[in-house]
Scaffold this motif. Structure first.
Motif, PDB file in Angstrom:
ATOM      1  N   GLY A 338      35.637  26.500  30.487  1.00 16.44           N
ATOM      2  CA  GLY A 338      36.881  26.328  29.866  1.00 16.44           C
ATOM      3  C   GLY A 338      37.067  26.755  28.301  1.00 16.44           C
ATOM      4  O   GLY A 338      38.104  26.555  27.707  1.00 16.44           O
ATOM      5  N   GLU A 339      36.171  27.681  27.881  1.00 14.64           N
ATOM      6  CA  GLU A 339      35.979  27.969  26.649  1.00 14.64           C
ATOM      7  C   GLU A 339      36.201  29.459  26.714  1.00 14.64           C
ATOM      8  O   GLU A 339      35.946  30.065  27.856  1.00 14.64           O
ATOM      9  CB  GLU A 339      35.108  27.409  25.805  1.00 14.64           C
ATOM     10  N   GLY A 340      36.304  30.099  25.563  1.00 14.43           N
ATOM     11  CA  GLY A 340      36.345  31.573  25.185  1.00 14.43           C
ATOM     12  C   GLY A 340      37.615  32.212  25.158  1.00 14.43           C
ATOM     13  O   GLY A 340      38.818  31.657  25.058  1.00 14.43           O
ATOM     14  N   HIS A 341      37.510  33.472  25.538  1.00 11.98           N
ATOM     15  CA  HIS A 341      38.711  34.425  25.518  1.00 11.98           C
ATOM     16  C   HIS A 341      39.207  34.866  26.945  1.00 11.98           C
ATOM     17  O   HIS A 341      38.199  34.937  27.637  1.00 11.98           O
ATOM     18  CB  HIS A 341      38.257  35.478  24.778  1.00 11.98           C
ATOM     19  N   PRO A 342      40.479  35.055  27.245  1.00  7.85           N
ATOM     20  CA  PRO A 342      40.805  35.216  28.666  1.00  7.85           C
ATOM     21  C   PRO A 342      40.047  36.686  29.049  1.00  7.85           C
ATOM     22  O   PRO A 342      40.036  37.021  30.297  1.00  7.85           O
ATOM     23  CB  PRO A 342      41.988  35.492  28.638  1.00  7.85           C
ATOM     24  N   ALA A 407      43.878  34.280  33.692  1.00  9.39           N
ATOM     25  CA  ALA A 407      42.922  33.624  32.399  1.00  9.39           C
ATOM     26  C   ALA A 407      44.155  33.874  31.275  1.00  9.39           C
ATOM     27  O   ALA A 407      44.962  34.621  31.381  1.00  9.39           O
ATOM     28  CB  ALA A 407      41.890  34.418  32.008  1.00  9.39           C
ATOM     29  N   ASP A 408      44.009  32.630  30.462  1.00 10.29           N
ATOM     30  CA  ASP A 408      44.802  32.764  29.271  1.00 10.29           C
ATOM     31  C   ASP A 408      44.050  32.420  28.007  1.00 10.29           C
ATOM     32  O   ASP A 408      42.955  31.814  28.099  1.00 10.29           O
ATOM     33  CB  ASP A 408      45.986  31.882  29.589  1.00 10.29           C
ATOM     34  N   TYR A 409      44.775  32.294  26.745  1.00  9.33           N
ATOM     35  CA  TYR A 409      43.823  31.805  25.496  1.00  9.33           C
ATOM     36  C   TYR A 409      43.907  30.320  25.820  1.00  9.33           C
ATOM     37  O   TYR A 409      44.499  29.703  26.158  1.00  9.33           O
ATOM     38  CB  TYR A 409      44.887  32.371  24.442  1.00  9.33           C
ATOM     39  N   PRO A 410      42.812  29.784  24.714  1.00  7.50           N
ATOM     40  CA  PRO A 410      42.490  28.461  24.964  1.00  7.50           C
ATOM     41  C   PRO A 410      43.556  27.298  24.602  1.00  7.50           C
ATOM     42  O   PRO A 410      43.579  26.294  25.004  1.00  7.50           O
ATOM     43  CB  PRO A 410      41.134  28.290  24.192  1.00  7.50           C
ATOM     44  N   HIS A 411      44.640  27.998  23.837  1.00  9.86           N
ATOM     45  CA  HIS A 411      45.605  26.745  23.367  1.00  9.86           C
ATOM     46  C   HIS A 411      46.830  27.120  24.299  1.00  9.86           C
ATOM     47  O   HIS A 411      47.880  26.403  24.103  1.00  9.86           O
ATOM     48  CB  HIS A 411      46.180  27.326  21.759  1.00  9.86           C
ATOM     49  N   ARG A 412      46.821  27.772  25.200  1.00 11.00           N
ATOM     50  CA  ARG A 412      47.813  28.144  26.265  1.00 11.00           C
ATOM     51  C   ARG A 412      47.450  27.755  27.642  1.00 11.00           C
ATOM     52  O   ARG A 412      48.288  27.790  28.611  1.00 11.00           O
ATOM     53  CB  ARG A 412      48.497  29.521  25.902  1.00 11.00           C
ATOM     54  N   GLY A 413      46.138  27.920  27.832  1.00 10.40           N
ATOM     55  CA  GLY A 413      45.624  27.836  29.315  1.00 10.40           C
ATOM     56  C   GLY A 413      44.095  27.856  29.416  1.00 10.40           C
ATOM     57  O   GLY A 413      43.333  27.584  28.509  1.00 10.40           O
ATOM     58  N   ALA A 414      43.586  28.407  30.644  1.00  9.63           N
ATOM     59  CA  ALA A 414      42.146  28.535  30.876  1.00  9.63           C
ATOM     60  C   ALA A 414      41.725  29.705  30.597  1.00  9.63           C
ATOM     61  O   ALA A 414      42.021  30.566  31.417  1.00  9.63           O
ATOM     62  CB  ALA A 414      42.184  27.910  32.165  1.00  9.63           C
ATOM     63  N   PRO A 415      40.951  30.026  29.642  1.00  6.76           N
ATOM     64  CA  PRO A 415      40.502  31.438  29.419  1.00  6.76           C
ATOM     65  C   PRO A 415      39.617  31.921  30.688  1.00  6.76           C
ATOM     66  O   PRO A 415      39.406  33.231  30.715  1.00  6.76           O
ATOM     67  CB  PRO A 415      39.438  31.242  28.174  1.00  6.76           C
ATOM     68  N   ASP A 416      39.013  30.923  31.407  1.00  5.50           N
ATOM     69  CA  ASP A 416      38.055  31.346  32.520  1.00  5.50           C
ATOM     70  C   ASP A 416      38.541  31.077  34.000  1.00  5.50           C
ATOM     71  O   ASP A 416      38.071  31.054  34.928  1.00  5.50           O
ATOM     72  CB  ASP A 416      36.776  30.382  32.574  1.00  5.50           C
ATOM     73  N   ALA A 417      40.025  31.143  33.929  1.00  5.03           N
ATOM     74  CA  ALA A 417      40.676  31.068  35.438  1.00  5.03           C
ATOM     75  C   ALA A 417      40.216  32.382  36.228  1.00  5.03           C
ATOM     76  O   ALA A 417      40.690  33.360  35.913  1.00  5.03           O
ATOM     77  CB  ALA A 417      42.142  30.810  35.093  1.00  5.03           C
ATOM     78  N   ARG A 418      40.148  32.055  37.604  1.00  2.74           N
ATOM     79  CA  ARG A 418      39.645  33.057  38.120  1.00  2.74           C
ATOM     80  C   ARG A 418      40.690  34.067  38.649  1.00  2.74           C
ATOM     81  O   ARG A 418      41.875  33.351  38.750  1.00  2.74           O
ATOM     82  CB  ARG A 418      39.025  32.656  39.431  1.00  2.74           C
ATOM     83  N   PRO A 419      40.548  35.249  38.907  1.00  3.06           N
ATOM     84  CA  PRO A 419      41.629  36.117  39.120  1.00  3.06           C
ATOM     85  C   PRO A 419      42.098  36.008  40.590  1.00  3.06           C
ATOM     86  O   PRO A 419      41.492  35.217  41.326  1.00  3.06           O
ATOM     87  CB  PRO A 419      41.158  37.637  38.982  1.00  3.06           C
ATOM     88  N   GLU A 420      43.099  36.550  41.170  1.00  4.50           N
ATOM     89  CA  GLU A 420      43.563  36.872  42.485  1.00  4.50           C
ATOM     90  C   GLU A 420      43.512  38.150  43.166  1.00  4.50           C
ATOM     91  O   GLU A 420      43.379  39.173  42.252  1.00  4.50           O
ATOM     92  CB  GLU A 420      44.971  36.289  42.581  1.00  4.50           C
ATOM     93  N   GLY A 421      43.237  38.198  44.150  1.00  9.41           N
ATOM     94  CA  GLY A 421      43.268  39.450  44.959  1.00  9.41           C
ATOM     95  C   GLY A 421      41.850  40.305  44.934  1.00  9.41           C
ATOM     96  O   GLY A 421      41.965  41.386  45.262  1.00  9.41           O
ATOM     97  N   ILE A 422      40.820  39.509  44.736  1.00  6.51           N
ATOM     98  CA  ILE A 422      39.485  40.064  45.088  1.00  6.51           C
ATOM     99  C   ILE A 422      38.670  39.240  45.873  1.00  6.51           C
ATOM    100  O   ILE A 422      38.092  38.449  45.413  1.00  6.51           O
ATOM    101  CB  ILE A 422      38.828  40.409  43.601  1.00  6.51           C
TER     102      ILE A 422
END
Length: 449
Positions: A338-342, A407-422
């Protein structure tokens, strides 16, 4: 019988930069068959509608054995990562190699030896604002040679983080690196965010030592309106015969740790940065926009957290990555969930989505080439980066029409959200991502030079 067959997929041939419907057979960690006809195997993957690519190679990461960073990497299609960048690496690479081989890891790891942590500090040059002494430089050289003999794929520099480093110590380590035929990735030294001397410094090193230089995360370094000037300078140097290449990411907003020289108050003031350009990426204040009060509080109580700095022009991302000598990279680091950069979860899907499908700046074949075969050649990974009989069975299967980052920046969403299409990723023949989810496999190996 084959261990695994991947049937009905569209295979990217990176050597000819073409695509063909092919069926691929895998056995004992190698690609053993490429056929026009479907193959039989113990396990069969129907890749209809999917692009079959060599596994992506991330040339600039800070994974360095962090398991969650490895999982985030493989979920975005990365099967091999180069760690120890920006002058920061494990101090004892031999011990690191042994540990990783014993416990296993989601992806393959090659490692650089870091100028700052593994050489400079161990030699006694602990003040980042002072040059090393002659004796300390000699000790650094001894340590560097040992690391290169142990299998390091080069020497990395983070000159921004040790602004007092002398050109002499950089030259000495570059000469040693060149003698072993290895590469020097460099996070350039920016005295201000308008500083172009940082590139001339590298050109001087390349000219005098003949070493191969890889300029790290170029768009992060020069995204404040300087990318075009920087590219012109690099291209002139390349025309003069200097061995210089670059990696670059999909974001202009960069991140590093609070206790580095980058976020010293003097550097903030010299660059006329504003508090609202900074967002806390980790820890208690994750997602909060910086203020002067929060800055001083965190400097005292939470200096180890990461900060994202917002700047730059989005177009410069694409200006970098269209260049034939530039490879995509993540700059992924070790963060809690839940932390970090997208960039840690979204870089390669974003690269294919934006550079190929949306903006059509690269063909699919060219984009895959720059993410696979090109980095394999730059780092000398002879068994990786292409789909050919006898090569390692590292493969990424993706849907070219659906691949995208979440993935998004931590003040807007989840930096570690998994991608789609792989949906599928194979690491050393083992299915490590299935239906877009990490399987728990740890078949990655240490790559020693």
């Amino acid at each position: 019988m084959l261990t695994t067959a991947i049937n009905h997929g569209v295979m990217v041939d990176v050597l000819t930069k073409t695509r063909h419907q092919r069926n691929i057979g895998i056995q004992e960690g190698k690609i053993v068959q490429i056929s026009d006809r479907p193959l039989e195997a113990e396990s069969v993957i129907d890749a209809n509608g999917l692009t079959v690519s060599p596994g992506f190679i991330d040339v600039h990461s800070h994974v360095d054995g962090d398991n969650y960073a490895g999982i985030l990497s493989v979920c975005q299609g990365i099967t091999t990562t180069v760690g120890g960048n920006c002058g920061c690496s494990p101090v004892d690479l031999n011990a690191f190699f042994r540990e990783q081989e014993e416990i296993g890891f989601p992806i393959h790891q090659a490692m650089l030896i870091g100028h700052q942590t593994s050489l400079r500090e161990r030699a006694g040059a602990v003040d980042r604002y002072r040059p090393a002494t002659k004796e300390q430089v000699e000790k650094m050289g001894i340590l560097a040679e040992k690391a290169l003999q142990d299998g390091a794929c080069g020497v990395s520099f983070g000159l921004d983080y040790v602004p007092g480093s002398s050109l002499d110590e950089v030259m000495e380590l570059a000469r040693i690196c060149e003698g072993y035929g290895r590469i020097c990735p460099v996070h350039t030294r920016l005295l201000t965010d308008k500083d172009m001397y940082s590139l001339y410094e590298l050109f001087q090193v390349a000219r005098e030592t003949k070493v191969d230089i890889l300029i790290s995360h170029f768009v992060y370094q020069y995204c404040n309106g300087l990318v075009q000037e920087g590219l012109r300078m690099v291209e002139k140097a390349r025309r003069e015969g200097l061995r210089i290449q670059m990696d670059s990411g999909m974001y202009t907003n960069w991140t590093t740790y609070f206790d580095t020289a980058t976020f010293d108050l003097a550097n903030i003031q010299n660059n006329h940065w504003h508090w609202e350009q900074m967002v806390v990426a980790t820890g208690k204040y994750k997602g909060q926009i910086m203020s002067e009060e929060l800055y001083h509080h965190m400097k005292k109580e939470y200096p180890k957290e990461a900060i994202i700095f917002f700047e730059g022009e989005e177009q410069e991302v694409y200006d970098c990555l269209v260049k034939p000598y530039v490879m995509p990279s993540t700059d992924i680091g070790a963060y809690a969930k839940g932390e970090g950069h997208p960039q840690i979860a979204g870089t390669f899907p974003k690269y294919l989505k934006e550079m190929v499908r949306e903006r059509k700046l690269l063909s699919l074949e060219e984009a895959v080439y720059k993410a696979t075969w090109m980095p394999a050649q730059v780092f000398g990974f002879a068994q990786k980066g292409e789909i050919s009989v006898g090569k390692d069975a590292d493969l990424t299967l993706f849907d070219a029409e659906k691949i995208c980052d979440k993935a998004d920046y931590p003040h807007r969403g989840a930096p570690d959200a998994r991608p789609e299409g792989i949906p599928y990723v194979f690491v050393d023949r083992v299915l490590t991502v299935k239906n877009g989810e990490y399987t728990g496999a740890c078949s990655g190996k240490i790559i020693k030079k």
